[in-house]
Design an enzyme around this catalytic site. Structure first.
Site, PDB file in Angstrom:
ATOM      1  N   ARG A  32       0.854  -1.186   0.000  1.00 56.00           N
ATOM      2  CA  ARG A  32       0.000   0.000   0.000  1.00 56.00           C
ATOM      3  C   ARG A  32       0.892   1.239   0.000  1.00 56.00           C
ATOM      4  O   ARG A  32       1.969   1.248   0.613  1.00 56.00           O
ATOM      5  CB  ARG A  32      -0.905   0.026   1.239  1.00 56.00           C
ATOM      6  N   HIS A  59      -1.038   0.261  -9.870  1.00 58.97           N
ATOM      7  CA  HIS A  59      -1.727  -0.704  -9.002  1.00 58.97           C
ATOM      8  C   HIS A  59      -2.275  -1.893  -9.812  1.00 58.97           C
ATOM      9  O   HIS A  59      -3.473  -2.173  -9.804  1.00 58.97           O
ATOM     10  CB  HIS A  59      -2.869  -0.024  -8.227  1.00 58.97           C
TER      11      HIS A  59
HETATM   12  P1  NDP Z   1      -1.737 -11.680   4.629  1.00 64.86           P
HETATM   13  O1  NDP Z   1      -2.648 -11.134   5.670  1.00 64.86           O
HETATM   14  O2  NDP Z   1      -1.976 -13.076   4.142  1.00 64.86           O
HETATM   15  O3  NDP Z   1      -0.227 -11.633   5.164  1.00 64.86           O
HETATM   16  C1  NDP Z   1       0.291 -10.552   5.858  1.00 64.86           C
HETATM   17  C2  NDP Z   1       1.713 -10.873   6.310  1.00 64.86           C
HETATM   18  O4  NDP Z   1       2.269  -9.707   6.904  1.00 64.86           O
HETATM   19  C3  NDP Z   1       1.768 -11.982   7.367  1.00 64.86           C
HETATM   20  O5  NDP Z   1       2.892 -12.796   7.177  1.00 64.86           O
HETATM   21  C4  NDP Z   1       1.900 -11.203   8.675  1.00 64.86           C
HETATM   22  O6  NDP Z   1       2.581 -11.899   9.709  1.00 64.86           O
HETATM   23  C5  NDP Z   1       2.745 -10.038   8.200  1.00 64.86           C
HETATM   24  N1  NDP Z   1       2.587  -8.889   9.115  1.00 64.86           N
HETATM   25  C6  NDP Z   1       1.475  -8.207   9.421  1.00 64.86           C
HETATM   26  N2  NDP Z   1       1.727  -7.224  10.312  1.00 64.86           N
HETATM   27  C7  NDP Z   1       3.057  -7.307  10.581  1.00 64.86           C
HETATM   28  C8  NDP Z   1       3.927  -6.592  11.427  1.00 64.86           C
HETATM   29  N3  NDP Z   1       3.494  -5.569  12.189  1.00 64.86           N
HETATM   30  N4  NDP Z   1       5.232  -6.945  11.452  1.00 64.86           N
HETATM   31  C9  NDP Z   1       5.683  -7.987  10.710  1.00 64.86           C
HETATM   32  N5  NDP Z   1       4.901  -8.714   9.882  1.00 64.86           N
HETATM   33  C10 NDP Z   1       3.606  -8.369   9.820  1.00 64.86           C
HETATM   34  O7  NDP Z   1      -1.757 -10.657   3.411  1.00 64.86           O
HETATM   35  P2  NDP Z   1      -1.598 -10.964   1.850  1.00 64.86           P
HETATM   36  O8  NDP Z   1      -0.305 -11.637   1.639  1.00 64.86           O
HETATM   37  O9  NDP Z   1      -2.811 -11.622   1.326  1.00 64.86           O
HETATM   38  O10 NDP Z   1      -1.576  -9.470   1.247  1.00 64.86           O
HETATM   39  C11 NDP Z   1      -0.603  -8.538   1.643  1.00 64.86           C
HETATM   40  C12 NDP Z   1      -0.964  -7.148   1.124  1.00 64.86           C
HETATM   41  O11 NDP Z   1      -0.694  -7.063  -0.270  1.00 64.86           O
HETATM   42  C13 NDP Z   1      -2.436  -6.747   1.207  1.00 64.86           C
HETATM   43  O12 NDP Z   1      -2.772  -6.334   2.516  1.00 64.86           O
HETATM   44  C14 NDP Z   1      -2.533  -5.623   0.209  1.00 64.86           C
HETATM   45  O13 NDP Z   1      -2.258  -4.406   0.849  1.00 64.86           O
HETATM   46  C15 NDP Z   1      -1.413  -5.937  -0.796  1.00 64.86           C
HETATM   47  N6  NDP Z   1      -1.937  -6.268  -2.129  1.00 64.86           N
HETATM   48  C16 NDP Z   1      -1.523  -5.535  -3.206  1.00 64.86           C
HETATM   49  C17 NDP Z   1      -1.952  -5.838  -4.473  1.00 64.86           C
HETATM   50  C18 NDP Z   1      -1.465  -5.084  -5.659  1.00 64.86           C
HETATM   51  O14 NDP Z   1      -1.964  -5.302  -6.771  1.00 64.86           O
HETATM   52  N7  NDP Z   1      -0.496  -4.210  -5.513  1.00 64.86           N
HETATM   53  C19 NDP Z   1      -2.898  -6.930  -4.707  1.00 64.86           C
HETATM   54  C20 NDP Z   1      -3.256  -7.653  -3.535  1.00 64.86           C
HETATM   55  C21 NDP Z   1      -2.803  -7.309  -2.273  1.00 64.86           C
HETATM   56  P3  NDP Z   1       1.944 -13.235  10.358  1.00 64.86           P
HETATM   57  O15 NDP Z   1       2.105 -14.295   9.288  1.00 64.86           O
HETATM   58  O16 NDP Z   1       2.796 -13.511  11.532  1.00 64.86           O
HETATM   59  O17 NDP Z   1       0.518 -12.925  10.665  1.00 64.86           O
HETATM   60  C1  OXD Z   2      -5.865  -5.977  -3.236  1.00 66.39           C
HETATM   61  C2  OXD Z   2      -5.365  -5.016  -4.195  1.00 66.39           C
HETATM   62  O1  OXD Z   2      -5.818  -5.715  -2.039  1.00 66.39           O
HETATM   63  O2  OXD Z   2      -5.762  -5.075  -5.371  1.00 66.39           O
HETATM   64  O3  OXD Z   2      -6.323  -7.053  -3.658  1.00 66.39           O
HETATM   65  O4  OXD Z   2      -4.549  -4.169  -3.857  1.00 66.39           O
END
Ligand code: NDP
Ligand code: OXD
Length: 308
Positions: free
Chosen positions: A223, A271
């Site tokens: 983000r 994006h």
């Molecule tokens: P998940 O919720 O599956 O994974 C999040 C990961 O981040 C987990 O491993 C979690 O740790 C870790 N995490 C969260 N908070 C912290 C912290 N404070 N310190 C360290 N690690 C942390 O998310 P996704 O993988 O599904 O998606 C990630 C992000 O990608 C989305 O939130 C979105 O913003 C972005 N995105 C962007 C897209 C694009 O087109 N650019 C498309 C889709 C998503 P733990 O495993 O220990 O819980």
């Molecule tokens: C998502 C994105 O969160 O598109 O799926 O960023």
């Protein structure tokens, strides 16, 4: 009962068709054309206008149309009792892994420089980065981070991964929450795949950039608000960071006047790293809609206390 689809700047009609094709018995309303607000118990949102859910008295749950849920948490008018879920489907992780691998390969092979040189009619070789000297650090080892990190490792890259809780992943050196400094000090190319939460907002700042191993690079696909934009400009201008690939921005679309546009050291995509496929998402949305009507647990429910 009826299922509501809401988005400010996204056409929801293909999702509506995919839901009807998955189950023709489901009534779908696409905002703002809602027939009877009292019939709505489940909604799917992509960056909805704040406050709109207040006028749905029987709403029980909202699914994000994407993997990220920060737009749901950002709307303070949504009552605590409303459950959140999100879309977790294989193609989102697959597309993200493709994007991250492409960004890393382009950095290793200096693709941008060669495109510029071709336009200038210039024949000049640059030594590529070496896979045994440069480590990629993936922040966030969730659905998307795990797949992206594994794809890099499968392609022969040295990969570090950082997440809140410790993970065991084949071919990846993992670090947990308070091991962040060790993670940064042993990573060159930083890939951000964290959710946007109170803890992670602004995490990509000057202090963090200074801790990276040189040469240092940034790929932000999570983000825009993870990044302190002026700190990145300073880091690029002072060669703390060699190049940044950015798919997400604090303000989207990126304003015409934004200082990122004209910079050679920044690659911008709008994006598009990973886009939800309506047909694949429809099955999960229909399943969660039925779960709401039956009062059972949602698939991929978001932890409202944790914020992701
Ligand atoms: P998940 O919720 O599956 O994974 C999040 C990961 O981040 C987990 O491993 C979690 O740790 C870790 N995490 C969260 N908070 C912290 C912290 N404070 N310190 C360290 N690690 C942390 O998310 P996704 O993988 O599904 O998606 C990630 C992000 O990608 C989305 O939130 C979105 O913003 C972005 N995105 C962007 C897209 C694009 O087109 N650019 C498309 C889709 C998503 P733990 O495993 O220990 O819980
Ligand atoms: C998502 C994105 O969160 O598109 O799926 O960023």
């Amino acid at each position: 009962m009826s299922l509501l689809l809401v988005a400010k700047n996204r056409d929801m009609s293909s999702l509506g068709e995919a839901i009807r094709a998955t189950d023709p018995n489901i009534d779908v309303d696409i905002w703002p054309g809602v027939r009877n607000r009292e019939r709505i118990q489940f909604a799917v949102s992509w960056r909805h206008p704040d406050g709109i859910f207040e006028s749905y008295p029987n709403l029980k749950a909202i699914s994000s149309l994407g993997a990220g849920v920060d737009h749901l948490f950002a709307d303070q008018t949504i009552p605590e009792k409303i459950r959140f879920s999100r879309v977790v489907i294989p193609s989102l992780a697959e597309q993200m892994a493709d994007y991250v691998l492409t960004a890393v390969l382009n950095m290793f092979r200096d693709t941008g420089t060669y495109i510029d040189q071709q336009r200038a009619g210039q024949w000049k070789k640059h030594p590529p980065l070496r896979k045994d000297e440069v480590t990629i650090g993936v922040m966030g080892l969730g659905e998307l981070g795990r797949e992206s990190a594994s794809r890099l490792a499968m392609n022969g890259f040295m990969v570090n991964g950082w997440s809140r809780s410790k993970k065991e992943l084949n071919g990846i050196r993992t670090f947990s929450g308070d091991e962040i400094d060790q993670f940064l000090q042993s990573s060159n190319i930083l890939v951000c795949l964290l959710p946007l939460t109170e803890e992670t907002e602004g995490i990509l700042d000057l202090e963090l950039f200074k801790k990276l191993r040189r040469p240092a690079y940034l790929v932000n696909v999570a983000r825009g608000k993870h990044l302190t934009e002026e700190d990145l400009i300073y880091a690029l201008d002072t060669d703390l960071i060699t190049h940044a690939v950015l798919d997400v921005f604090e303000q989207e679309p990126l304003p015409d006047s934004h200082p990122f546009w004209g910079r050679k050291k920044i690659t911008i995509t709008p994006h598009t790293a990973s886009i939800t496929d309506p047909r694949e998402a429809a099955e999960l949305i229909v399943e969660n809609y039925k779960r709401v009507l039956s009062g059972i647990d949602l698939l991929y429910e978001v932890d409202r206390n944790r914020g992701y």
